[in-house]
Design an enzyme around this catalytic site. Structure first.
Site, mmCIF file in Angstrom:
data_model
loop_
_atom_site.group_PDB
_atom_site.id
_atom_site.type_symbol
_atom_site.label_atom_id
_atom_site.label_comp_id
_atom_site.label_asym_id
_atom_site.label_seq_id
_atom_site.Cartn_x
_atom_site.Cartn_y
_atom_site.Cartn_z
ATOM 1 C CB SER A 130 8.972 10.751 54.168
ATOM 2 O OG SER A 130 10.014 10.286 54.996
ATOM 3 C CE1 TYR A 143 10.018 7.175 50.408
ATOM 4 C CE2 TYR A 143 11.271 7.738 52.382
ATOM 5 C CZ TYR A 143 10.051 7.534 51.746
ATOM 6 O OH TYR A 143 8.882 7.699 52.448
#
Length: 260
Positions: A130, A143
């Site tokens: 990501s 995250y």
């Protein structure tokens, strides 16, 4: 090149799209996920081999790898985000779960399949991370920490495999609208999940990311895409998102009806 490709997190979203795309390219795809019912539907649609597997279960991963005869491509896609809490209020259980799936699951799959990936003309490890793997933001501590760790894993692996016929690729998507990612993160609150993408002109889709995976995999074996960052045009950076229609007026004066 084709061959055998293993895709984790294959029951929905980017994983399912990647199964479809690699199957289209002629790969014998082994689709891996925990949810057997969804996985079965993906397999029926694509002709992939469905294998129910929890990548956080070390023994199950070991057995799975032992049952494979070959593996030319491993796509480490399984992952996800939980919660949007500040660090001071973050759930340790959520952090542990994110690390267990995103980081340790990727590590286990990579370790167990490397012997097969080293065989033949060479293999490819693709890890879907990501933009959170290199940019932090408020409410994303857990995250982002997990994705930073996945990024470090990929970068280190590439150094350690230098001189061996195994490519290590990282695909880092920005804003991708899938049916579950944001919804899972906000624990099923559909209104909050929808607000993430509100007004954004065409966020990425799972198919867009799958195309990037296929591009990197399909290049000649001596060509390695180290780090591919992909965002929608409306997202210039993690904190810079345009909400509203994008400028589409033709730049050609003749197209606007102007005359000289």
């Amino acid at each position: 090149m084709a061959g055998t490709a293993v895709v984790t997190g294959a029951s929905s979203g980017i994983g399912a799209a990647t199964v479809r795309r690699l199957a289209k390219d002629g790969f014998d795809v082994v689709a891996v996920a925990r949810r057997a019912d969804r996985l079965r539907r993906v397999a029926e649609e694509t002709g992939a081999r469905a294998r129910r597997l929890d990548i956080t279960d070390a023994e199950a991963v070991r057995r799975f790898a032992g049952e494979l005869e070959s593996c030319d491509v491993l796509v480490n896609n399984a992952g996800g985000a939980l919660g949007v809490d500040r660090v001071e209020a973050g759930s340790v259980d959520d952090w542990e779960r994110m690390f267990a799936v995103n980081v340790l699951g990727t590590l286990r799959m990579t370790q167990e399949l490397l012997p097969l990936l080293r065989q033949g003309a060479g293999g490819t490890v693709v890890t879907v991370t990501s933009t959170a793997a290199f940019t932090v933001y408020e409410g994303g501590g857990g995250y982002s920490a997990a994705k930073h760790a996945e990024h470090a894993l990929s970068e280190t692996l590439r150094l350690e495999l230098c001189g061996e016929p195994v490519r290590v690729v990282e695909v880092a998507p920005g804003m991708v609208r899938t049916e579950e990612f944001a919804l899972n993160r906000v624990r099923g609150d559909r209104e909050k999940a929808a607000a993430v993408y509100e007004g954004v002109d065409r966020p990425l889709t799972a198919d867009d990311v799958a195309e990037c995976v296929a591009l990197a995999v399909g290049l000649p074996q001596h060509v390695n895409v180290d780090h591919l960052v992909v965002r929608p045009l409306a997202q210039a950076a993690q904190h810079r998102v345009h909400r509203g229609p994008l400028f589409r007026e033709a730049r050609n004066p003749a197209a606007r009806g102007a005359t000289r």
